[in-house]
Scaffold this motif. Sequence first.
Motif, PDB file in Angstrom:
ATOM      1  N   GLY A 161      15.247  22.987   1.260  1.00 24.61           N
ATOM      2  CA  GLY A 161      13.802  22.817   1.182  1.00 24.61           C
ATOM      3  C   GLY A 161      13.273  21.523   1.752  1.00 24.61           C
ATOM      4  O   GLY A 161      12.110  21.171   1.500  1.00 24.61           O
ATOM      5  N   LYS A 162      14.074  20.792   2.544  1.00 18.80           N
ATOM      6  CA  LYS A 162      13.603  19.503   3.093  1.00 18.80           C
ATOM      7  C   LYS A 162      12.374  19.692   3.980  1.00 18.80           C
ATOM      8  O   LYS A 162      11.355  19.017   3.807  1.00 18.80           O
ATOM      9  N   SER A 163      12.478  20.592   4.966  1.00 17.63           N
ATOM     10  CA  SER A 163      11.373  20.786   5.905  1.00 17.63           C
ATOM     11  C   SER A 163      10.149  21.369   5.198  1.00 17.63           C
ATOM     12  O   SER A 163       9.010  20.981   5.477  1.00 17.63           O
ATOM     13  N   LEU A 164      10.383  22.293   4.284  1.00 14.18           N
ATOM     14  CA  LEU A 164       9.275  22.878   3.534  1.00 14.18           C
ATOM     15  C   LEU A 164       8.599  21.813   2.677  1.00 14.18           C
ATOM     16  O   LEU A 164       7.367  21.799   2.532  1.00 14.18           O
ATOM     17  N   LEU A 165       9.388  20.896   2.135  1.00  8.55           N
ATOM     18  CA  LEU A 165       8.842  19.807   1.319  1.00  8.55           C
ATOM     19  C   LEU A 165       7.949  18.899   2.160  1.00  8.55           C
ATOM     20  O   LEU A 165       6.854  18.507   1.721  1.00  8.55           O
ATOM     21  N   THR A 166       8.402  18.547   3.360  1.00 17.48           N
ATOM     22  CA  THR A 166       7.585  17.663   4.198  1.00 17.48           C
ATOM     23  C   THR A 166       6.299  18.345   4.636  1.00 17.48           C
ATOM     24  O   THR A 166       5.269  17.685   4.775  1.00 17.48           O
ATOM     25  N   LEU A 167       6.341  19.657   4.867  1.00 12.27           N
ATOM     26  CA  LEU A 167       5.111  20.369   5.207  1.00 12.27           C
ATOM     27  C   LEU A 167       4.174  20.444   4.005  1.00 12.27           C
ATOM     28  O   LEU A 167       2.941  20.405   4.161  1.00 12.27           O
ATOM     29  N   ASP A 168       4.738  20.530   2.806  1.00 12.96           N
ATOM     30  CA  ASP A 168       3.923  20.484   1.591  1.00 12.96           C
ATOM     31  C   ASP A 168       3.204  19.138   1.498  1.00 12.96           C
ATOM     32  O   ASP A 168       2.007  19.073   1.192  1.00 12.96           O
ATOM     33  N   LEU A 169       3.941  18.055   1.782  1.00 12.22           N
ATOM     34  CA  LEU A 169       3.331  16.725   1.770  1.00 12.22           C
ATOM     35  C   LEU A 169       2.283  16.596   2.876  1.00 12.22           C
ATOM     36  O   LEU A 169       1.222  15.990   2.676  1.00 12.22           O
ATOM     37  N   ALA A 170       2.594  17.153   4.051  1.00 12.77           N
ATOM     38  CA  ALA A 170       1.640  17.109   5.167  1.00 12.77           C
ATOM     39  C   ALA A 170       0.340  17.808   4.788  1.00 12.77           C
ATOM     40  O   ALA A 170      -0.757  17.333   5.111  1.00 12.77           O
ATOM     41  N   ALA A 171       0.464  18.953   4.106  1.00 11.46           N
ATOM     42  CA  ALA A 171      -0.726  19.685   3.683  1.00 11.46           C
ATOM     43  C   ALA A 171      -1.552  18.865   2.694  1.00 11.46           C
ATOM     44  O   ALA A 171      -2.791  18.828   2.766  1.00 11.46           O
ATOM     45  N   ARG A 172      -0.903  18.175   1.778  1.00  8.74           N
ATOM     46  CA  ARG A 172      -1.622  17.374   0.782  1.00  8.74           C
ATOM     47  C   ARG A 172      -2.330  16.186   1.429  1.00  8.74           C
ATOM     48  O   ARG A 172      -3.472  15.867   1.059  1.00  8.74           O
ATOM     49  N   VAL A 173      -1.659  15.532   2.384  1.00  6.85           N
ATOM     50  CA  VAL A 173      -2.290  14.391   3.058  1.00  6.85           C
ATOM     51  C   VAL A 173      -3.478  14.864   3.892  1.00  6.85           C
ATOM     52  O   VAL A 173      -4.547  14.231   3.893  1.00  6.85           O
ATOM     53  N   SER A 174      -3.306  15.978   4.608  1.00 12.09           N
ATOM     54  CA  SER A 174      -4.376  16.458   5.490  1.00 12.09           C
ATOM     55  C   SER A 174      -5.595  16.946   4.721  1.00 12.09           C
ATOM     56  O   SER A 174      -6.728  16.866   5.207  1.00 12.09           O
TER      57      SER A 174
ATOM     58  N   THR B  75       0.849  -1.198   0.000  1.00  7.99           N
ATOM     59  CA  THR B  75       0.000   0.000   0.000  1.00  7.99           C
ATOM     60  C   THR B  75       0.880   1.243   0.000  1.00  7.99           C
ATOM     61  O   THR B  75       1.836   1.342   0.772  1.00  7.99           O
ATOM     62  N   TRP B  76       0.543   2.179  -0.872  1.00  4.19           N
ATOM     63  CA  TRP B  76       1.317   3.413  -0.989  1.00  4.19           C
ATOM     64  C   TRP B  76       0.522   4.598  -0.460  1.00  4.19           C
ATOM     65  O   TRP B  76      -0.676   4.705  -0.706  1.00  4.19           O
ATOM     66  N   LEU B  77       1.218   5.492   0.255  1.00  5.84           N
ATOM     67  CA  LEU B  77       0.636   6.801   0.546  1.00  5.84           C
ATOM     68  C   LEU B  77       0.846   7.701  -0.664  1.00  5.84           C
ATOM     69  O   LEU B  77      -0.097   8.292  -1.186  1.00  5.84           O
ATOM     70  N   TRP B  78       2.103   7.784  -1.113  1.00  4.23           N
ATOM     71  CA  TRP B  78       2.446   8.457  -2.372  1.00  4.23           C
ATOM     72  C   TRP B  78       3.055   7.394  -3.274  1.00  4.23           C
ATOM     73  O   TRP B  78       4.145   6.911  -3.007  1.00  4.23           O
ATOM     74  N   PRO B  79       2.363   6.955  -4.324  1.00 10.91           N
ATOM     75  CA  PRO B  79       2.801   5.818  -5.132  1.00 10.91           C
ATOM     76  C   PRO B  79       4.259   5.887  -5.566  1.00 10.91           C
ATOM     77  O   PRO B  79       4.720   6.907  -6.096  1.00 10.91           O
TER      78      PRO B  79
ATOM     79  N   GLY C 283      -6.215  15.936   1.422  1.00  7.50           N
ATOM     80  CA  GLY C 283      -6.597  15.007   0.369  1.00  7.50           C
ATOM     81  C   GLY C 283      -6.281  15.513  -1.019  1.00  7.50           C
ATOM     82  O   GLY C 283      -6.850  15.020  -2.007  1.00  7.50           O
ATOM     83  N   SER C 284      -5.336  16.473  -1.132  1.00  7.18           N
ATOM     84  CA  SER C 284      -4.965  17.026  -2.441  1.00  7.18           C
ATOM     85  C   SER C 284      -4.027  16.083  -3.174  1.00  7.18           C
ATOM     86  O   SER C 284      -3.322  15.285  -2.550  1.00  7.18           O
ATOM     87  N   PRO C 285      -3.979  16.171  -4.514  1.00  7.25           N
ATOM     88  CA  PRO C 285      -3.069  15.314  -5.279  1.00  7.25           C
ATOM     89  C   PRO C 285      -1.612  15.571  -4.910  1.00  7.25           C
ATOM     90  O   PRO C 285      -1.252  16.663  -4.447  1.00  7.25           O
ATOM     91  N   PHE C 286      -0.769  14.575  -5.146  1.00  5.26           N
ATOM     92  CA  PHE C 286       0.652  14.722  -4.879  1.00  5.26           C
ATOM     93  C   PHE C 286       1.317  15.500  -6.013  1.00  5.26           C
ATOM     94  O   PHE C 286       0.721  15.721  -7.076  1.00  5.26           O
ATOM     95  N   PRO C 287       2.577  15.955  -5.808  1.00  3.52           N
ATOM     96  CA  PRO C 287       3.226  16.830  -6.798  1.00  3.52           C
ATOM     97  C   PRO C 287       3.338  16.253  -8.201  1.00  3.52           C
ATOM     98  O   PRO C 287       3.411  17.005  -9.173  1.00  3.52           O
ATOM     99  N   ASP C 288       3.369  14.917  -8.339  1.00  4.73           N
ATOM    100  CA  ASP C 288       3.476  14.323  -9.671  1.00  4.73           C
ATOM    101  C   ASP C 288       2.113  14.054 -10.289  1.00  4.73           C
ATOM    102  O   ASP C 288       2.024  13.428 -11.344  1.00  4.73           O
ATOM    103  N   GLY C 289       1.052  14.525  -9.633  1.00  9.92           N
ATOM    104  CA  GLY C 289      -0.293  14.338 -10.156  1.00  9.92           C
ATOM    105  C   GLY C 289      -1.001  13.101  -9.658  1.00  9.92           C
ATOM    106  O   GLY C 289      -2.191  12.901  -9.936  1.00  9.92           O
ATOM    107  N   GLN C 290      -0.288  12.249  -8.917  1.00  6.93           N
ATOM    108  CA  GLN C 290      -0.924  11.047  -8.366  1.00  6.93           C
ATOM    109  C   GLN C 290      -2.000  11.455  -7.366  1.00  6.93           C
ATOM    110  O   GLN C 290      -1.771  12.297  -6.499  1.00  6.93           O
ATOM    111  N   PRO C 291      -3.195  10.864  -7.484  1.00  2.00           N
ATOM    112  CA  PRO C 291      -4.261  11.218  -6.531  1.00  2.00           C
ATOM    113  C   PRO C 291      -3.913  10.730  -5.132  1.00  2.00           C
ATOM    114  O   PRO C 291      -3.375   9.631  -4.958  1.00  2.00           O
ATOM    115  N   ALA C 292      -4.197  11.550  -4.154  1.00  2.00           N
ATOM    116  CA  ALA C 292      -3.954  11.155  -2.765  1.00  2.00           C
ATOM    117  C   ALA C 292      -5.121  10.326  -2.263  1.00  2.00           C
ATOM    118  O   ALA C 292      -6.256  10.456  -2.752  1.00  2.00           O
ATOM    119  N   PRO C 293      -4.880   9.445  -1.293  1.00  2.00           N
ATOM    120  CA  PRO C 293      -6.007   8.771  -0.634  1.00  2.00           C
ATOM    121  C   PRO C 293      -6.886   9.828   0.038  1.00  2.00           C
ATOM    122  O   PRO C 293      -6.546  11.006   0.061  1.00  2.00           O
TER     123      PRO C 293
END
Length: 379
Positions: free
Chosen positions: A43-56, A21-25, A58-68
């Motif tokens: 940009g490591k910390s900023l990147l993880t906060l970007d991912l946190a925002a997408r997971v929280s 199971t993938w969170l981000w494929p 339900g927005s798509p991931f940066p490569d266009g993969q739909p988030a759960p």
Amino acid sequence: MPNDFENVVVRLDQCRQEELTWLWPHRIAVGKLTLIDGDPAQGKSLLTLDLAARVSSGSPFPDGQPAPEAGGVLLIGAEDGLQDTILPRLCAAGADLSRVRLWQGQRHNGLFRPPVFPQDCASLCETIEASQARLIVIDPFLAFLSATACSVNDQMVRHALTPLAQVAEATRSAIVLIRHLTKGGHGRGAVYRGTGAIAIIGAARTAFLVGADPDQRHHHVLACTKTNLSERPPSLGFYVRVNDKGRPYLEWTGVVDRGADDLLRLRGGRTGDTSKPPSADYLLEWLTEGPKSRERLYCKARSHGIGERTLHRAKAWLNVVSKPIHHEGRKIWYWHLPDDNRPFDPQNDYARFMDEFWEIDDQEAANHQPNQDLIDGDA
């Protein structure tokens, strides 16, 4: 006395296969450890906060993969301020703050302490379940590693990371560890450049490097360093932008033709100090035999016409580890290869040192007397 131990043996023909199971494929897997390396200000910390925002959200991931569907996020951080840094950046990234938690630690009898791993893995498990977190970010990971687990010792690191991996599996969450790069090691591959033992990246099922594009100063890249779970995903580029309120956010630019090792070379394609020092082959040969005292290596190098600065450049290129040991009232520094766990024997090293020392002719020996300052000095 009753035996409290039970031998656990699993019959594989009685196990049921499960799909990964993938969170981000192909990048961040559920129930696994993921590692993100990088130098400061990349940009490591900023990147993880970007991912946190997408997971929280339900927005798509940066490569266009739909988030759960939108899920909880648990942050464990020691470097950025909550109200002046983390909150503004999450808001700029579009996070659903109701699903984001910051675990600061525990308070006992009025005394506060931050989380420590692996000792607090049980508390982490409870916190994940209580917050229904799907993504956990520990930034930087080594700041929360127990003082009893030496970060450069493979065995200790594995003992610390195994319970953390078990937490990820038990809670069906994705745990992302953030780590800085070493100052030395120029010219080494990305897989060897993170601080601490090689076991850290070995325990991660997927690992990434965040760095600047060597030919575009302000363009940053997220590149895969290793993966044990799927084919290697393509690298993704991004810029750090600032909104009208002065809050930074990431603007993703899509797939870029840059590998993790590319991000470690100098801009403009220059190699500079990243080229292999001529003395590296000598040092590698000497250390392949086992750990050696620094003074012994200095003497061997001088007998081959290699100066100390040149030897240290080879040390950095090979990512050689330097450690102190106290023996008979004095401190001795010794060097070993990063994946070499053989113990250092100061008595045997000294005996071998003297044998090699007297192999040099008398005139050479006069110039290579053991220097107590080098033995007792720092690395």
